[in-house]
Design a protein around this motif. Structure first.
Motif, short mmCIF file in Angstrom:
data_model
loop_
_atom_site.label_atom_id
_atom_site.label_comp_id
_atom_site.label_asym_id
_atom_site.label_seq_id
_atom_site.Cartn_x
_atom_site.Cartn_y
_atom_site.Cartn_z
N GLU A 1 29.94 38.19 51.82
CA GLU A 1 31.17 38.82 51.34
C GLU A 1 30.87 40.09 50.56
O GLU A 1 31.55 41.10 50.71
CB GLU A 1 31.97 37.84 50.46
N TRP A 2 29.83 40.05 49.72
CA TRP A 2 29.44 41.23 48.95
C TRP A 2 29.01 42.36 49.88
O TRP A 2 29.42 43.50 49.72
CB TRP A 2 28.31 40.91 47.98
N SER B 1 31.97 43.84 51.68
CA SER B 1 32.83 44.69 50.84
C SER B 1 32.24 46.09 50.70
O SER B 1 32.97 47.08 50.76
CB SER B 1 33.07 44.06 49.47
#
Length: 71
Positions: free
Chosen positions: A48-49, A52
């Motif tokens: 997810e990081w 993003s």
């Protein structure tokens, strides 16, 4: 170190020409980086990081490397 590797990959792709059917094309790549941190509670968090900051790189004009800072 990850930024250095990401930039090397980006630059290598940028300077190559790729044959697609009967055409030579140039490509660029945007890369989102995230490294392991003690703050990770689930395995999917690092993905997810990275995702993003990948979209951040694309918003900044593409052909960029961005890293998630989990400080």
């Amino acid at each position: 170190g990850a930024m250095y590797v990401g930039q090397r990959i980006r630059k290598s792709i940028e300077k190559e020409q790729f044959k697609v059917y009967d055409e030579e094309i140039e490509l660029t790549v945007s890369i989102g980086l995230a490294t392991y941190s003690a703050k990770i509670t689930e395995g999917s968090q690092i993905v997810e990081w990275a995702d993003s900051v990948l979209y951040q790189a694309k918003r900044q004009g593409k052909n960029k490397v961005c890293a998630f800072v989990n400080g």
